[in-house]
Write an enzyme that holds these catalytic residues in place. Structure first.
Site, PDB file in Angstrom:
ATOM      1  N   ARG A   1       0.885  -1.182   0.000  1.00 41.74           N
ATOM      2  CA  ARG A   1       0.000   0.000   0.000  1.00 41.74           C
ATOM      3  C   ARG A   1       0.908   1.212   0.000  1.00 41.74           C
ATOM      4  NH1 ARG A   1      -5.433   1.324   3.205  1.00 41.74           N
ATOM      5  NH2 ARG A   1      -6.119   0.125   1.408  1.00 41.74           N
TER       6      ARG A   1
ATOM      7  N   ASP B   1     -17.326   6.777  -2.399  1.00 40.76           N
ATOM      8  CA  ASP B   1     -16.109   6.689  -1.572  1.00 40.76           C
ATOM      9  C   ASP B   1     -15.927   8.055  -0.907  1.00 40.76           C
ATOM     10  OD1 ASP B   1     -13.643   5.940  -0.467  1.00 40.76           O
ATOM     11  OD2 ASP B   1     -12.530   6.283  -2.330  1.00 40.76           O
TER      12      ASP B   1
ATOM     13  N   HIS C   1      -6.986   1.352  -6.947  1.00 36.72           N
ATOM     14  CA  HIS C   1      -7.200   0.410  -5.840  1.00 36.72           C
ATOM     15  C   HIS C   1      -7.800  -0.887  -6.416  1.00 36.72           C
ATOM     16  CE1 HIS C   1      -7.503  -1.030  -1.895  1.00 36.72           C
ATOM     17  NE2 HIS C   1      -8.449  -0.278  -1.387  1.00 36.72           N
TER      18      HIS C   1
ATOM     19  N   GLN D   1      -9.581  -3.687  -4.319  1.00 33.97           N
ATOM     20  CA  GLN D   1     -10.931  -3.288  -3.897  1.00 33.97           C
ATOM     21  C   GLN D   1     -11.932  -3.587  -5.013  1.00 33.97           C
ATOM     22  OE1 GLN D   1     -12.077  -1.807  -0.854  1.00 33.97           O
ATOM     23  NE2 GLN D   1     -13.995  -2.394  -1.818  1.00 33.97           N
TER      24      GLN D   1
ATOM     25  N   ARG E   1     -13.366  -8.680   0.215  1.00 32.37           N
ATOM     26  CA  ARG E   1     -11.953  -8.364  -0.008  1.00 32.37           C
ATOM     27  C   ARG E   1     -11.119  -9.637   0.139  1.00 32.37           C
ATOM     28  NH1 ARG E   1      -9.887  -3.210   0.624  1.00 32.37           N
ATOM     29  NH2 ARG E   1      -7.957  -4.303   0.152  1.00 32.37           N
TER      30      ARG E   1
ATOM     31  N   CYS F   1     -16.471   1.425  -0.326  1.00 29.61           N
ATOM     32  CA  CYS F   1     -15.302   0.577  -0.054  1.00 29.61           C
ATOM     33  C   CYS F   1     -14.884   0.606   1.419  1.00 29.61           C
ATOM     34  CB  CYS F   1     -14.145   1.001  -0.939  1.00 29.61           C
ATOM     35  SG  CYS F   1     -13.687   2.732  -0.715  1.00 29.61           S
TER      36      CYS F   1
HETATM   37  N1  NVA Z   1     -10.008   6.837  -1.719  1.00 26.72           N
HETATM   38  C1  NVA Z   1      -9.670   6.339  -0.399  1.00 26.72           C
HETATM   39  C2  NVA Z   1      -9.847   4.857  -0.330  1.00 26.72           C
HETATM   40  C3  NVA Z   1      -9.558   4.244   1.017  1.00 26.72           C
HETATM   41  C4  NVA Z   1      -9.706   2.751   1.022  1.00 26.72           C
HETATM   42  C5  NVA Z   1      -8.237   6.752  -0.069  1.00 26.72           C
HETATM   43  O1  NVA Z   1      -7.374   6.674  -0.956  1.00 26.72           O
HETATM   44  O2  NVA Z   1      -7.987   7.153   1.054  1.00 26.72           O
HETATM   45  N1   CP Z   2     -11.195  -0.350   1.640  1.00 22.81           N
HETATM   46  C1   CP Z   2      -9.947  -0.424   2.123  1.00 22.81           C
HETATM   47  O1   CP Z   2      -8.956  -0.532   1.393  1.00 22.81           O
HETATM   48  O2   CP Z   2      -9.862  -0.427   3.475  1.00 22.81           O
HETATM   49  P1   CP Z   2      -8.541  -0.194   4.339  1.00 22.81           P
HETATM   50  O3   CP Z   2      -8.030   1.170   4.005  1.00 22.81           O
HETATM   51  O4   CP Z   2      -8.975  -0.310   5.772  1.00 22.81           O
HETATM   52  O5   CP Z   2      -7.527  -1.259   3.987  1.00 22.81           O
END
Ligand code: NVA
Ligand code: CP
Length: 306
Positions: A102, A223, A129, A132, A291, A263
């Site tokens: 990540r 989101d 992502h 997801q 997931r 998500c």
């Molecule tokens: N768009 C959000 C998704 C989190 C799972 C982010 O990047 O923070």
């Molecule tokens: N939806 C998602 O990726 O959740 P987290 O940020 O908790 O991993």
């Protein structure tokens, strides 16, 4: 498939195969447990940002397939500060069988794949992502029994989640509509990339008006308005995005059987009302569980010798 970084790298058949395998692995788990197809395999997970679902679902998923996963927090690796992504990738390739990362910048996950010798899975970047999206495809498939021809509408920020979702929708023959405010839309490059992925009767529409966007929707997805790393823009975004909240008034403009997706993590009262998030049209916790099932299919295809 060597890595799982961007759905534009995959063929539609590969995406559809991953959904089918996820369905099988979920059923197999429920009927007594999965076969240990990743016995002796280790997944190294590197985080530059917080996570609940990504970390837990990959770790538990690895264990269910007979393997092992370890999690490296932002503070312990300091990827890009203490050590370059290239060196992190070369080091982890000596210990593990796969890397899940990540990252803040998408280039970082590309660098891991370039310099490592093991498969790399993108667990979120500023660009996309895709893991997801695979859970979302599985969830839509479970709710409608198919993906092709389903009308999927995304309302809100044209962000990493929206981008991957559009690519996944194209690979599976869905009709994707997105309503975002001016200045927060996906780019022409994104729509061009999505056009090249179209499978079957897939279509794309982009617009400003959320009411019009949800009118024919089977699924309405949203989101957060402020993604991780954009915190300094939060106040400005809070001025722009309120007309794009998923609430009962908006869902009343869709079909009575339309479902709501997110998500997570969710900000009730911002991008989604509490009534919708906690109501019977939301499938957000089914998505969260999926997931794990969807990612097990990715792990199996990338890391299993069987
Ligand atoms: N768009 C959000 C998704 C989190 C799972 C982010 O990047 O923070
Ligand atoms: N939806 C998602 O990726 O959740 P987290 O940020 O908790 O991993």
């Amino acid at each position: 498939m060597k890595h799982f970084i961007d759905l534009t790298d995959l063929k539609s058949e590969e995406v559809q195969d991953l959904v089918s395998l996820a369905v099988k692995l979920k059923a197999e788990l429920r009927s007594g447990g999965n076969r240990p197809i990743l016995k002796g395999k280790t997944l190294a997970m590197v985080f530059q940002k917080p996570s609940l679902r990504t970390r837990t679902s990959f770790e538990v998923g690895m264990v269910q397939l007979g393997g092992y996963a370890l999690s490296l927090s932002p503070a312990e690796v300091k990827m890009g500060e203490r050590e370059s992504p290239a060196d992190v990738a070369r080091v982890l390739s000596g210990y593990a069988d796969g890397i899940m990362a990540r990252v803040i910048a998408h280039d970082t996950v590309l660098e891991l794949a370039e310099y490592g010798s093991i498969p790399v899975i993108n667990g979120l970047s500023d660009f996309n992502h895709p893991v997801q999206t695979m859970a979302d495809l599985l969830t839509i498939h479970e709710n409608f029994g198919r993906l092709e021809g389903i009308n999927l509408t995304y309302v809100g920020d044209g962000n990493n989640v929206a981008r991957s979702l559009m690519f996944g929708a194209m690979h599976t023959g869905m009709n994707f509509t997105i309503a975002s405010p001016a200045g927060y839309q996906l780019t022409e490059d994104d729509f061009d990339a999505a056009d090249r992925l179209k499978f079957g009767s897939a279509t794309i529409q982009t617009m400003l008006d959320p009411d019009r966007a949800v009118a024919e929707a089977d699924v309405v997805y949203t989101d957060v308005w402020t993604s991780m790393g954009q915190e300094e823009e939060r106040e400005k975004r809070l001025q722009v995005f309120p007309p794009y909240q998923i609430n009962d008034t908006l869902l009343d403009k869709a079909k009575s059987e339309t479902i709501a997706m997110h998500c997570l993590p969710a900000h009730r009262g911002e991008e989604i009302s509490a009534a919708v998030a906690d109501g019977n049209r939301a499938v957000i916790f089914q998505q969260a569980e999926n997931r794990m099932h969807a990612q097990k299919a990715i792990l199996a295809r990338l890391m299993s010798d069987n």
